[in-house]
Each structure stands twice: as structure tokens, then as C-alpha cells.
Design an enzyme around this catalytic site. Sequence first.
Site, PDB file in Angstrom:
ATOM      1  N   HIS A  36       0.839  -1.211   0.000  1.00  0.00           N
ATOM      2  CA  HIS A  36       0.000   0.000   0.000  1.00  0.00           C
ATOM      3  C   HIS A  36       0.872   1.259   0.000  1.00  0.00           C
ATOM      4  O   HIS A  36       0.608   2.207  -0.739  1.00  0.00           O
ATOM      5  CB  HIS A  36      -0.871   0.050   1.266  1.00  0.00           C
ATOM      6  CG  HIS A  36      -1.935  -0.999   1.358  1.00  0.00           C
ATOM      7  ND1 HIS A  36      -2.134  -1.751   2.482  1.00  0.00           N
ATOM      8  CD2 HIS A  36      -2.864  -1.402   0.466  1.00  0.00           C
ATOM      9  CE1 HIS A  36      -3.155  -2.580   2.291  1.00  0.00           C
ATOM     10  NE2 HIS A  36      -3.613  -2.397   1.069  1.00  0.00           N
ATOM     11  N   LYS A  92     -18.367  -5.425   8.329  1.00  0.00           N
ATOM     12  CA  LYS A  92     -17.160  -6.233   8.523  1.00  0.00           C
ATOM     13  C   LYS A  92     -16.306  -5.650   9.637  1.00  0.00           C
ATOM     14  O   LYS A  92     -15.774  -4.548   9.499  1.00  0.00           O
ATOM     15  CB  LYS A  92     -16.353  -6.236   7.207  1.00  0.00           C
ATOM     16  CG  LYS A  92     -15.598  -7.523   6.953  1.00  0.00           C
ATOM     17  CD  LYS A  92     -15.104  -7.566   5.524  1.00  0.00           C
ATOM     18  CE  LYS A  92     -13.642  -7.174   5.419  1.00  0.00           C
ATOM     19  NZ  LYS A  92     -13.144  -7.093   4.062  1.00  0.00           N
ATOM     20  N   ARG A 144      -1.613  -6.068  -8.138  1.00  0.00           N
ATOM     21  CA  ARG A 144      -0.478  -6.906  -7.763  1.00  0.00           C
ATOM     22  C   ARG A 144      -0.262  -8.019  -8.774  1.00  0.00           C
ATOM     23  O   ARG A 144       0.778  -8.122  -9.403  1.00  0.00           O
ATOM     24  CB  ARG A 144      -0.698  -7.506  -6.364  1.00  0.00           C
ATOM     25  CG  ARG A 144      -0.653  -6.501  -5.251  1.00  0.00           C
ATOM     26  CD  ARG A 144      -1.199  -7.072  -3.985  1.00  0.00           C
ATOM     27  NE  ARG A 144      -2.584  -7.504  -4.187  1.00  0.00           N
ATOM     28  CZ  ARG A 144      -3.364  -7.984  -3.223  1.00  0.00           C
ATOM     29  NH1 ARG A 144      -2.900  -8.115  -2.016  1.00  0.00           N
ATOM     30  NH2 ARG A 144      -4.603  -8.332  -3.490  1.00  0.00           N
ATOM     31  N   SER A 154      -2.957  -7.563   3.157  1.00  0.00           N
ATOM     32  CA  SER A 154      -3.331  -7.335   4.559  1.00  0.00           C
ATOM     33  C   SER A 154      -3.833  -8.631   5.180  1.00  0.00           C
ATOM     34  O   SER A 154      -3.592  -8.888   6.359  1.00  0.00           O
ATOM     35  CB  SER A 154      -4.443  -6.281   4.648  1.00  0.00           C
ATOM     36  OG  SER A 154      -3.978  -5.044   4.210  1.00  0.00           O
TER      37      SER A 154
HETATM   38  O1  PNS Z   1      -8.763  -2.853   0.448  1.00  0.00           O
HETATM   39  P1  PNS Z   1     -10.052  -3.363  -0.127  1.00  0.00           P
HETATM   40  O2  PNS Z   1     -10.905  -3.977   0.944  1.00  0.00           O
HETATM   41  O3  PNS Z   1      -9.831  -4.252  -1.305  1.00  0.00           O
HETATM   42  O4  PNS Z   1     -10.834  -2.069  -0.673  1.00  0.00           O
HETATM   43  C1  PNS Z   1     -12.112  -2.185  -1.245  1.00  0.00           C
HETATM   44  C2  PNS Z   1     -12.779  -0.807  -1.404  1.00  0.00           C
HETATM   45  C3  PNS Z   1     -12.797  -0.050  -0.087  1.00  0.00           C
HETATM   46  C4  PNS Z   1     -12.002  -0.010  -2.420  1.00  0.00           C
HETATM   47  C5  PNS Z   1     -14.216  -1.072  -1.916  1.00  0.00           C
HETATM   48  O5  PNS Z   1     -14.804  -2.058  -1.127  1.00  0.00           O
HETATM   49  C6  PNS Z   1     -15.108   0.162  -1.881  1.00  0.00           C
HETATM   50  O6  PNS Z   1     -14.901   1.095  -2.629  1.00  0.00           O
HETATM   51  N1  PNS Z   1     -16.120   0.128  -0.988  1.00  0.00           N
HETATM   52  C7  PNS Z   1     -17.078   1.211  -0.808  1.00  0.00           C
HETATM   53  C8  PNS Z   1     -18.459   0.834  -1.370  1.00  0.00           C
HETATM   54  C9  PNS Z   1     -18.491   1.049  -2.867  1.00  0.00           C
HETATM   55  O7  PNS Z   1     -18.435   2.166  -3.338  1.00  0.00           O
HETATM   56  N2  PNS Z   1     -18.509  -0.044  -3.645  1.00  0.00           N
HETATM   57  C10 PNS Z   1     -18.424   0.025  -5.101  1.00  0.00           C
HETATM   58  C11 PNS Z   1     -19.723  -0.166  -5.776  1.00  0.00           C
HETATM   59  S1  PNS Z   1     -20.360  -1.766  -5.625  1.00  0.00           S
END
Ligand code: PNS
Length: 171
Positions: A17, A41, A90, A129
Site C-alpha cells: 500500500h 465487517k 499486484r 493485509s
Molecule cells: O482494500 P479493499 O478492501 O480491497 O478495498 C475495497 C474498497 C474499499 C475499495 C471497496 O470495497 C469500496 O470502494 N467500498 C465502498 C463501497 C463502494 O463504493 N462499492 C463500489 C460499488 S459496488
Amino acid sequence: MKVAVYPGSFDPITLGHMDVILRSAAVFEKVVVAVLKNVDKKGLFSIEERVEMIQKLVQKYDNIEVVSFEGLLVDFMKSIDAHVIVKGLRVGLDFDYELQMAHMNRKLSEERVETVLMMASTEYSYISSSSVREILHFKGDIREFVPEEIVDDIYQKVGIVLEGMCNERKL
Ligand code: PNS
């Protein structure tokens, strides 16, 4: 000003990150690291702890900000008038997920938000993570995977005292 939003769970932040954050900060005028408050979560670290750890790492950079958000990413982006999402890629496996999310976010934002994918540096391309959390669960050594400035904070927050490393690390 070209602002990029780098969203994620960051539970906890890893070297991978950090690599994406710093490289993005060299490309965009400002990077907003946006930590998702996911009501469904429960993570290993609280949102406050995650934000605090990232802030510690980026405090010396004027153009990097750390915030938390809840709800849809595109709504958060609208609230700060940002139009670019940066995500790290990645391995090939990440691509399908990121492609779908990029299309979804573009559609949801009425084509106002674009996603830019940054390739993870090869040395960090295997770090996640979830692996760090698993290592912590078994009281293992995370020093190769997270920035050294927050290693002690992480061990303290999860209440781990690594016996084999006690003298060497003064934990
Ligand atoms: O580190 P992660 O958990 O892979 O990040 C995922 C993240 C936070 C980028 C994604 O879950 C997100 O944007 N969540 C907010 C809700 C949202 O806007 N979802 C997209 C439309 S379904």
C-alpha cells in the site's frame, strides 16, 4: 488540482500500500488515502487505529491526506470534488475485480470518476493485509511486510509480545 483517492480497508496498511501511495503522490498533486468504514465487517484494527497508523507514515508528505469514509466511494469522491481513483494491481488475479469495480464506479458516478491502476512493485506484489492478519493470528513475524515505523504499534495493538524477538526488538 489533480487529486487521486486511494481507497481501501488497510487492515493493516502494508508495504505494498505504501508503495502505491508514495508513487501516486509523485504523479498526482494530492493523494487522499480513504479508509473504508465497513459497517458489516469488523476488522482486526479499528478505523481510528488504521487511520492513525497511516497518518504516522505519511505525516512528512504535504500532499498526502488520510481520511475515513462510509457508504459508496463515488459519493465520498463527490463530497471532496475528486474524480480519480487509484488502485494497486499486484497479480493478474486482481485485474478482473478491479476492472469490474472501475466500470461500476464510472457508471455510478455518471462517468465523472475514472480509475487508474498502478502496478505494484514486484518486491511487494505478493503482500496482502489478509496474510499479515493471518501471520499476526499465529504470532508470527510481520517485519518484511509492513512499514517498520508501525511494526511495534501493530504488535502492541494486537497484544503480541514476541518472545524470540523480545531482546532484539525490545518489545
Ligand atoms: O482494500 P479493499 O478492501 O480491497 O478495498 C475495497 C474498497 C474499499 C475499495 C471497496 O470495497 C469500496 O470502494 N467500498 C465502498 C463501497 C463502494 O463504493 N462499492 C463500489 C460499488 S459496488
